[in-house]
Design a protein around this motif. Sequence first.
Motif, short mmCIF file in Angstrom:
data_model
loop_
_atom_site.label_atom_id
_atom_site.label_comp_id
_atom_site.label_asym_id
_atom_site.label_seq_id
_atom_site.Cartn_x
_atom_site.Cartn_y
_atom_site.Cartn_z
N LEU A 159 4.71 10.49 1.02
CA LEU A 159 4.41 9.39 0.60
C LEU A 159 4.70 8.15 1.78
CD1 LEU A 159 6.57 9.41 -2.62
CD2 LEU A 159 4.19 9.68 -2.40
N VAL A 160 3.85 7.22 2.14
CA VAL A 160 4.25 6.46 3.18
C VAL A 160 3.87 5.05 2.60
CG1 VAL A 160 3.72 5.57 5.48
CG2 VAL A 160 3.18 8.17 5.02
N PHE A 161 4.81 4.00 2.61
CA PHE A 161 4.89 2.86 1.99
C PHE A 161 4.52 1.75 3.07
CE2 PHE A 161 7.50 5.37 -0.67
CZ PHE A 161 7.13 5.14 -2.00
N TYR A 162 3.67 0.61 2.84
CA TYR A 162 3.58 -0.36 3.59
C TYR A 162 3.78 -1.76 2.83
CZ TYR A 162 1.51 2.53 7.27
OH TYR A 162 1.47 3.49 8.35
N ASP A 163 4.07 -2.43 3.49
CA ASP A 163 4.32 -3.89 2.78
C ASP A 163 2.96 -4.72 2.78
OD1 ASP A 163 3.81 -5.11 5.29
OD2 ASP A 163 5.95 -5.80 5.51
N THR B 13 0.91 -1.08 -0.04
CA THR B 13 0.04 -0.04 -0.07
C THR B 13 0.85 1.32 -0.03
OG1 THR B 13 -1.71 -1.13 1.34
CG2 THR B 13 -1.78 1.19 1.15
N LEU B 14 0.58 2.32 -0.88
CA LEU B 14 1.00 3.56 -0.89
C LEU B 14 0.04 4.59 -0.55
CD1 LEU B 14 3.53 5.55 -1.36
CD2 LEU B 14 3.01 5.51 -4.01
N LEU B 15 0.35 5.31 0.64
CA LEU B 15 -0.38 6.42 1.17
C LEU B 15 0.14 7.73 0.49
CD1 LEU B 15 -1.05 5.77 4.75
CD2 LEU B 15 -2.38 4.64 2.81
N ILE C 179 4.60 -0.73 8.07
CA ILE C 179 5.22 0.31 7.40
C ILE C 179 6.64 -0.08 7.16
CG2 ILE C 179 6.18 1.58 9.53
CD1 ILE C 179 5.38 4.01 8.19
N LYS C 180 7.07 0.33 5.60
CA LYS C 180 8.37 0.26 5.44
C LYS C 180 9.19 1.46 5.45
CE LYS C 180 8.55 -2.36 1.66
NZ LYS C 180 8.41 -3.02 0.24
#
Length: 163
Positions: free
Chosen positions: A135-139, A56-58, A144-145
């Motif tokens: 930008l907040v990256f989740y696997d 997921t990308l917020l 959170i990544k």
Amino acid sequence: MKQLLLLFALGLASCTPAPHADDMPKDPKALPPIVLLKGDTVSKFSTDSLAKGRPTLLYYYGPGCLPCDTFTQKMIAAMDTLKDINLLFISAGSFHDVKLYQEKYNVEKFPNVKLGLDYNNTFFRYYGGQAYPLLVFYDKNRQIKRANLGSLPLDTVRAIIDM
């Protein structure tokens, strides 16, 4: 006068409430429950209803933000490389801004993309988003990544997703 204005601005900034414990995940690395209000001001979408097992990308964007507009255009042009992720466009503007952004870029034509207003300010409270784009990256396990202030080249975005 400038000092008075600065003190006033700092006073307003300190009025941002701390996240309520019920709003935040028990695991601080987990994707928080963010509810987006769509441009029609009626429909809602929650991070809880995202497709499971996908990164997921917020994407926190602001109205009138030129770097946001440029980054959005680049993402749309390369959506084939991003079609395997959940992509949330989270507005820092108003309902009107959300509607205009959707009309301008039509990002929700892609099945993996949702766009809306974080009307409860959960994103802001959780991440402290004070500039755009954020930008907040989740696997794929919703952990959170990385978070990045400012846009990134799309090959870097893809590399972070694939890590």
